[in-house]
Design a protein around this motif. Structure first.
Motif, PDB file in Angstrom:
ATOM      1  N   ARG A   1       5.282  -3.741 -13.677  1.00 56.07           N
ATOM      2  CA  ARG A   1       4.291  -3.118 -14.550  1.00 56.07           C
ATOM      3  C   ARG A   1       3.049  -2.729 -13.750  1.00 56.07           C
ATOM      4  N   GLY A   2       2.301  -1.759 -14.253  1.00 59.35           N
ATOM      5  CA  GLY A   2       0.974  -1.427 -13.765  1.00 59.35           C
ATOM      6  C   GLY A   2       0.882  -1.199 -12.272  1.00 59.35           C
ATOM      7  N   ALA A   3       0.014  -1.960 -11.603  1.00 59.53           N
ATOM      8  CA  ALA A   3      -0.249  -1.776 -10.179  1.00 59.53           C
ATOM      9  C   ALA A   3       0.996  -1.998  -9.344  1.00 59.53           C
ATOM     10  N   ALA A   4       1.879  -2.883  -9.786  1.00 58.16           N
ATOM     11  CA  ALA A   4       3.121  -3.128  -9.042  1.00 58.16           C
ATOM     12  C   ALA A   4       4.002  -1.884  -9.044  1.00 58.16           C
ATOM     13  N   VAL A   5       4.018  -1.162 -10.160  1.00 57.64           N
ATOM     14  CA  VAL A   5       4.801   0.075 -10.235  1.00 57.64           C
ATOM     15  C   VAL A   5       4.218   1.119  -9.299  1.00 57.64           C
ATOM     16  N   ASP A   6       2.890   1.279  -9.309  1.00 60.08           N
ATOM     17  CA  ASP A   6       2.243   2.233  -8.404  1.00 60.08           C
ATOM     18  C   ASP A   6       2.566   1.894  -6.949  1.00 60.08           C
ATOM     19  N   ALA A   7       2.467   0.613  -6.600  1.00 57.48           N
ATOM     20  CA  ALA A   7       2.760   0.186  -5.235  1.00 57.48           C
ATOM     21  C   ALA A   7       4.229   0.419  -4.886  1.00 57.48           C
ATOM     22  N   ALA A   8       5.104   0.218  -5.849  1.00 57.08           N
ATOM     23  CA  ALA A   8       6.527   0.437  -5.621  1.00 57.08           C
ATOM     24  C   ALA A   8       6.813   1.902  -5.303  1.00 57.08           C
ATOM     25  N   TYR A   9       6.180   2.810  -6.052  1.00 54.75           N
ATOM     26  CA  TYR A   9       6.376   4.230  -5.767  1.00 54.75           C
ATOM     27  C   TYR A   9       5.793   4.605  -4.401  1.00 54.75           C
TER      28      TYR A   9
END
Length: 442
Positions: free
Chosen positions: A334-342
């Motif tokens: 979710r959230g920042a983790a998703v951005d970092a994953a992309y």
């Protein structure tokens, strides 16, 4: 470390995968513009990028093949995030990922794990709009072949499971959401030590049957993974004329019974002397002389050659077992983790990681971005199949390729045009697990 018996992974009830949080164009545009302004170039993957965002912790679950310390350190530096790598044996990480999606943010393994993860609801779709170089991903993943006349190979060719269909299932009809990011891939075979096993000729004399050759009894190894080692064994038994299959990528229960009757007989006679769980263990088996021929992955060959052991990666005349790396987004991210994953996914396609991984024999889905990051001699050897103009290093900096040598099997297109079967989870997967564990304990 002795081989450990993996546990069966039953298919949990189907759950509709959750969508990732939608992109935040304003924030991401600001980050890219800030990085470009400081670095003076158009790429977002430079050290100043680290100061343009709050440091986010990204947990990556996968195998030793891609979860290497050099990659972790470089990605942390380029992206300004905290990366936690959790590498393990393929069966163990698949079990953890399919049952505990909250324990990771990104999953890296092979396409044969995808059906299990998707059915378990452990991963969510990847939005192609957030993949910077999606249009440059080559046709191998998108269509199943690099050239129009290349065979598709049996089993789970990745294109069959790439796109999320309107009903939420994985399929081959293009859409704007995919089940995984295509990145590293290769064709696998067996490795052998030419100090003991006479060197063969690619696509002519090298054969999967060598794994069941009585000359090497007591010195043969297999990989302990039912969706990988099973196919190595099946290709070997078929090549030796011991078992026939209607479709080796979709074996029936009767065909599995016939195959395991052969394998268990060989095991009871002491033919196999190592069932390995990880790449380091496979290296150890051959380095110590415990085996002279075994299922292997390309990085192990590069490491052995760097240590002075004349290991050769076969180009079997029956064709390779192929695999494709899948980078998946956890259903729990979710959230920042998703951005970092992309950001991490985009980093993998940006060029440098592909060049690093090429030095252990792996290909990348956006090869045109890899080429500028390799020395011409490296590209000529690893991708174009030409003789090495000089000694070439592996990922550890040691000599992995001797000047004048040629990569067994030829260039990228030729190697990926000799696929016999892809790593696959068959309809008889559960039954194959039962028989595989019976083989391990025989």
């Amino acid at each position: 470390m002795p081989p450990r018996e993996p546990k069966s992974v039953p298919d949990p009830p189907q759950v509709q995968p959750m969508r990732a949080d939608p992109p935040r164009p304003g924030r991401r545009r600001f980050l890219k513009q800030s990085a470009a302004a400081v670095a003076g170039v158009g790429s977002a993957f430079h050290a100043p990028y680290a100061f343009a965002r709050t440091r986010t912790r990204l947990r990556v679950l996968g195998t030793h093949v891609t979860l290497q310390e050099e990659l972790r350190v470089r990605a942390e530096r380029d992206l300004g995030i905290e990366l936690v790598f959790e590498p393990g044996g393929s069966a163990a990480v698949l079990q953890k990922a399919s049952t505990r999606p909250e324990s990771f943010d990104v999953y890296e393994q092979w396409s044969n794990s995808l059906r299990v993860l998707w059915q378990a609801g452990a991963i969510q779709p990847v939005e192609t709009a957030r993949i910077e170089h999606w249009d440059r991903v080559n046709p191998l993943t998108k269509t199943g072949r690099l050239t129009p006349d290349a065979p598709l190979g049996r089993g789970d060719a990745p294109y069959k499971m790439l796109y999320v269909q309107p009903d939420g299932s994985p399929g081959s009809t293009p859409s704007e959401r995919v089940t995984f990011l295509p990145y590293v891939h290769n064709v696998d075979a067996f490795g052998y030590n030419t100090q003991v096993v006479p060197e063969g000729r690619a696509y002519e004399t090298e054969s999967w049957a060598w794994l069941l050759d009585e000359r090497w009894a007591g010195r043969v190894g297999l990989v302990n993974e039912p969706t990988i080692g099973l196919f190595d064994a099946a290709l070997a038994a078929r090549a030796k004329g011991l078992v026939t299959f209607g479709d080796i990528g979709a074996m029936t229960r009767a065909e599995l019974d016939a195959l395991f009757e052969v394998l268990i007989d060989y095991k009871l006679r002491g033919h196999f002397n190592g069932i390995w769980n990880s790449v380091p263990q496979s290296i150890d088996f051959m380095e110590r002389g415990q085996v002279v021929i075994e299922s292997m992955f390309s990085p192990a060959i590069a490491t052995l050659r760097g240590r002075g052991i004349p290991a050769v990666y076969a180009a079997p005349k029956e064709g390779y077992r192929a695999w494709h790396g899948v980078m998946c987004l956890s259903a729990g991210a979710r959230g920042a983790a998703v951005d970092a994953a992309y950001d991490y996914m985009n980093w993998w396609l940006s060029g440098w990681p592909g060049a690093f991984i090429a030095r252990q024999g792996y290909y990348m889905s956006v090869p045109d971005l890899v080429r500028p990051r390799l020395e011409p001699a490296e590209w000529d050897y690893w991708y174009d199949g030409k003789p090495a103009a000089r000694d070439l290093p592996g990922t550890d900096g040691r000599r992995a390729v001797t000047a004048g040598s040629v990569r067994n099997g030829g260039d990228y297109t030729n190697r990926l045009s000799h696929v016999a079967v892809w790593n696959t989870v068959m309809d008889t997967y559960e039954y194959s697990l039962e028989r595989w564990y019976e083989f391990l304990t025989a």
